[in-house]
Every structure is written in structure tokens, then in C-alpha cells.
Design an enzyme around this catalytic site. Structure first.
Site, PDB file in Angstrom:
ATOM      1  N   ASP A  17       0.702  -1.257   0.054  1.00 52.26           N
ATOM      2  CA  ASP A  17      -0.105  -0.061   0.020  1.00 52.26           C
ATOM      3  C   ASP A  17       0.906   1.142   0.160  1.00 52.26           C
ATOM      4  O   ASP A  17       2.012   1.195   0.496  1.00 52.26           O
ATOM      5  CB  ASP A  17      -0.922  -0.027   1.333  1.00 52.26           C
ATOM      6  CG  ASP A  17      -1.987   0.809   1.074  1.00 52.26           C
ATOM      7  OD1 ASP A  17      -2.404   1.543   0.031  1.00 52.26           O
ATOM      8  OD2 ASP A  17      -2.745   1.106   2.275  1.00 52.26           O
ATOM      9  N   ASN A  66       1.588   3.135  -2.842  1.00 56.64           N
ATOM     10  CA  ASN A  66       2.023   3.779  -4.099  1.00 56.64           C
ATOM     11  C   ASN A  66       1.623   5.124  -4.503  1.00 56.64           C
ATOM     12  O   ASN A  66       2.464   5.855  -4.907  1.00 56.64           O
ATOM     13  CB  ASN A  66       1.868   2.825  -5.137  1.00 56.64           C
ATOM     14  CG  ASN A  66       2.264   1.482  -5.067  1.00 56.64           C
ATOM     15  OD1 ASN A  66       3.301   1.154  -4.175  1.00 56.64           O
ATOM     16  ND2 ASN A  66       1.735   0.308  -6.061  1.00 56.64           N
ATOM     17  N   GLY A  67       0.089   5.461  -4.267  1.00 52.32           N
ATOM     18  CA  GLY A  67      -0.301   6.634  -4.843  1.00 52.32           C
ATOM     19  C   GLY A  67       0.295   7.543  -3.977  1.00 52.32           C
ATOM     20  O   GLY A  67       0.783   8.612  -4.649  1.00 52.32           O
ATOM     21  N   GLU A 105     -12.301  -4.585  -5.200  1.00 49.84           N
ATOM     22  CA  GLU A 105     -12.755  -3.032  -5.035  1.00 49.84           C
ATOM     23  C   GLU A 105     -11.867  -2.198  -5.888  1.00 49.84           C
ATOM     24  O   GLU A 105     -12.450  -0.941  -6.064  1.00 49.84           O
ATOM     25  CB  GLU A 105     -12.704  -2.846  -3.521  1.00 49.84           C
ATOM     26  CG  GLU A 105     -13.744  -3.145  -2.609  1.00 49.84           C
ATOM     27  CD  GLU A 105     -13.268  -4.607  -2.243  1.00 49.84           C
ATOM     28  OE1 GLU A 105     -12.261  -5.239  -2.043  1.00 49.84           O
ATOM     29  OE2 GLU A 105     -14.437  -5.447  -1.806  1.00 49.84           O
ATOM     30  N   ASN A 106     -10.603  -2.559  -6.331  1.00 49.60           N
ATOM     31  CA  ASN A 106      -9.881  -1.571  -7.200  1.00 49.60           C
ATOM     32  C   ASN A 106     -10.387  -1.200  -8.473  1.00 49.60           C
ATOM     33  O   ASN A 106     -10.063  -0.414  -9.203  1.00 49.60           O
ATOM     34  CB  ASN A 106      -8.414  -2.174  -7.278  1.00 49.60           C
ATOM     35  CG  ASN A 106      -7.661  -2.295  -6.105  1.00 49.60           C
ATOM     36  OD1 ASN A 106      -6.832  -2.976  -5.727  1.00 49.60           O
ATOM     37  ND2 ASN A 106      -7.769  -1.232  -5.041  1.00 49.60           N
ATOM     38  N   SER A 135      -8.436  -5.014   5.065  1.00 47.78           N
ATOM     39  CA  SER A 135      -8.905  -4.992   3.513  1.00 47.78           C
ATOM     40  C   SER A 135      -9.357  -6.449   2.864  1.00 47.78           C
ATOM     41  O   SER A 135      -8.899  -6.339   1.486  1.00 47.78           O
ATOM     42  CB  SER A 135      -7.796  -4.216   2.766  1.00 47.78           C
ATOM     43  OG  SER A 135      -7.529  -2.887   3.343  1.00 47.78           O
TER      44      SER A 135
HETATM   45  C1  FPP Z   1      -1.464   0.276  -3.398  1.00 49.40           C
HETATM   46  O1  FPP Z   1      -1.288   1.586  -3.525  1.00 49.40           O
HETATM   47  C2  FPP Z   1      -1.215  -0.443  -4.423  1.00 49.40           C
HETATM   48  C3  FPP Z   1      -2.082  -0.981  -5.614  1.00 49.40           C
HETATM   49  C4  FPP Z   1      -3.412  -0.868  -5.427  1.00 49.40           C
HETATM   50  C5  FPP Z   1      -1.488  -2.028  -6.195  1.00 49.40           C
HETATM   51  C6  FPP Z   1      -0.076  -2.683  -6.049  1.00 49.40           C
HETATM   52  C7  FPP Z   1       0.552  -3.060  -7.523  1.00 49.40           C
HETATM   53  C8  FPP Z   1       1.770  -2.895  -7.877  1.00 49.40           C
HETATM   54  C9  FPP Z   1       2.967  -2.653  -6.914  1.00 49.40           C
HETATM   55  C10 FPP Z   1       2.246  -3.264  -9.387  1.00 49.40           C
HETATM   56  C11 FPP Z   1       1.733  -4.483 -10.026  1.00 49.40           C
HETATM   57  C12 FPP Z   1       1.837  -5.804  -9.268  1.00 49.40           C
HETATM   58  C13 FPP Z   1       2.880  -6.876  -9.495  1.00 49.40           C
HETATM   59  C14 FPP Z   1       2.740  -7.890  -8.573  1.00 49.40           C
HETATM   60  C15 FPP Z   1       3.596  -6.689 -10.863  1.00 49.40           C
HETATM   61  P1  FPP Z   1      -2.480   2.571  -3.566  1.00 49.40           P
HETATM   62  O2  FPP Z   1      -2.385   2.963  -5.013  1.00 49.40           O
HETATM   63  O3  FPP Z   1      -3.428   2.008  -2.912  1.00 49.40           O
HETATM   64  O4  FPP Z   1      -1.639   3.696  -2.760  1.00 49.40           O
HETATM   65  P2  FPP Z   1      -2.403   4.999  -1.954  1.00 49.40           P
HETATM   66  O5  FPP Z   1      -3.301   4.297  -0.905  1.00 49.40           O
HETATM   67  O6  FPP Z   1      -1.320   5.700  -1.652  1.00 49.40           O
HETATM   68  O7  FPP Z   1      -3.128   5.692  -2.864  1.00 49.40           O
END
Ligand code: FPP
Length: 253
Positions: A34, A36-37, A81-82, A209
């Protein structure tokens, strides 16, 4: 524990690795990747750049888990949910997944890792399914570690699918006896694997989650404020050190 060439001599990872007891590592680690965003937002970058950076963490954590001799790793990549996210972000996530498979398939295979996609995979785009199948087929005979990637995954959907599978099998066999816990565990996507001993969630959120609801019954939960794209070897070692500090009693004393 010691592991030749695993950590940079003189780095803080040396002490972390040395403080680990090789005999008490988790058999299965699950990760809610979690943040990334938010990682991207902090750098004024578009969210998809955070996902792209997250792939580098996936690559490193997969290899490190394997090197440490841990038998299974389950990564939560895309929940049911994504789909609510903007279409462009969903498309990018699927594209990154295909890119990861194309680039990493060989290496994962050479490392004797068996790849499995878990979730309602049949609802994914046909092109994604094709890549997933290729990856699964190539690595099907590998025995070093199982890498599960949860895609279009929901813990409740998994339990529902397991119940329906059991109902169908038992109807065919004319079996009206009660099911037990082993039957349910055997009908889950993770059948045959030990339950996760350690569940890691990055970015500080304190939630499950809908992830592996059955399997994490006794997992130790480790939450770190680190965003997923920053989560690397040192953070994994820190999680393992903390895991080994915990006193697991499984309801006993
Ligand atoms: C959560 O961060 C992350 C995800 C929903 C996607 C995870 C996917 C990857 C790392 C890439 C693809 C995966 C593989 C196995 C190659 P968020 O976007 O919810 O972050 P935030 O809560 O800060 O918005």
C-alpha cells in the site's frame, strides 16, 4: 543467520540479518502493498509512477524472500474493489502487470519459484489471463518457493467460491456429511500452502482490507509507515526481526 552475498558488508542490514534465527523464519509471508499513490503524490508525480516504482519493490522482495528460504509469498496486487479506480489507472496497473511478467518470468523461473495468480482471474482481461497462464505453466514444476499474486481478489469471494466448490463436489458425490476446517482450507485458492505466519502492510493503514480472511487467523500483523515503493530488503529484515520478537501462543499460555 548468515547468507553469502545477501547484504552489503558494513551496511545496517548485516546486523539485522545476523540477529535472525534461520530456524524460526515464517513459512509464508503475505503483503498488502500500500502507499504507491501517496509515494507519487509526495514527489508531485502521477499515481501511476508510484505503481511503476512499486514494481521494483516487488522484484526485490520476491528475490529476497526466496534467498532467505521462505517457502511462500503472497502479494495483494489488485482487489475486487480496485475496479472503482479511474479507468486509466486500472489499465496502467494491468499493463504494468503484463510488463512485469514479460520481464521477470525467466528470472523467477531460474530462481525455482512457482507463480500462481489467485482471485477471480477469469474476470480479468483476456490478454492478462494469457500472460498469467503462460507464467503459471512455465513455473508449475518449481519447488523453491510459491509466489501468489492476488488479482481481482477478495477474501469473502474466495470463501464463497470455496463453499460453492465444496457444494458442487459433494452434490456430484452424493455426500451430505458436514464439512470441516480441512475441507474449507483445501478449497481455497491457497490450498496446500501453510497459512501466512506474517502479514505485512505498508503505508501505515491499520486494516485487513478483505485479504486472506481465513488464512490469517493466527498471523502476526506487522504495519510499517513505509510506502510500498520504499519497502526494500532492509524493511523486510526489520519485519522479520520484529516477527521473531513476538511470542506466538495460538490461544495457549
Ligand atoms: C496500493 O497503493 C497498491 C496497489 C493497489 C497496486 C499494487 C501494484 C503494484 C505494486 C504493481 C503490480 C503488481 C505486481 C505484482 C507486478 P495505492 O494506489 O492504494 O496507494 P495509496 O493508498 O497511497 O493511494
Amino acid at each position: 543467520m548468515r547468507l553469502d552475498g545477501f547484504v552489503e558488508p558494513g551496511s545496517e542490514e548485516v546486523a539485522l540479518l545476523e540477529s535472525l534465527d534461520a530456524g524460526r523464519l515464517p513459512r509464508h509471508i503475505a503483503v498488502i502493498m500500500d502507499g504507491n499513490g501517496r509515494w507519487a503524490g509526495q514527489r508531485m508525480l502521477p499515481r501511476v509512477m508510484g505503481h511503476r516504482a512499486g514494481i521494483d519493490s516487488v522484484r526485490e522482495i520476491v528475490e529476497d524472500t526466496r534467498r532467505l528460504g521462505i517457502g511462500a509469498l503472497t502479494l495483494y496486487a489488485f482487489s475486487t474493489e480496485n475496479w472503482k479506480r479511474p479507468k486509466a489507472e486500472v489499465r496502467t496497473l494491468m499493463r504494468l502487470l503484463k510488463e512485469f511478467i514479460r520481464k521477470e518470468m525467466r528470472r523467477v523461473h531460474e530462481n525455482n519459484i512457482r507463480f500462481q495468480a489467485i482471485g477471480r482471474v477469469r474476470e480479468l482481461d483476456e490478454s492478462v489471463q494469457g500472460e498469467l497462464r503462460r507464467f503459471e505453466e512455465l513455473t508449475a514444476g518449481n519447488t523453491g518457493m510459491v509466489l501468489n499474486v492476488a488479482l481481482n481478489y477478495s477474501g469473502r469471494a474466495e470463501l464463497t467460491d470455496a463453499c460453492n466448490r465444496l457444494i458442487a463436489e459433494r452434490a456430484r458425490a452424493g455426500d451430505a456429511s458436514e464439512v470441516d476446517e480441512d475441507a474449507i482450507a483445501g478449497a481455497l485458492y491457497t490450498a496446500g500452502l501453510p497459512d501466512p505466519d506474517l502479514l505485512i502492510r505498508t503505508s501505515g493503514e491499520v486494516r485487513i482490507s478483505n485479504f486472506l480472511l481465513w488464512q490469517i487467523a493466527y498471523a502476526e500483523i506487522y504495519i510499517t509507515p513505509t510506502f510500498w515503493p520504499d519497502f526494500r530488503r532492509r524493511h523486510l529484515l526489520e519485519a522479520l526481526v520484529e516477527y521473531q520478537r513476538r511470542d506466538r501462543r495460538y490461544g495457549g499460555i
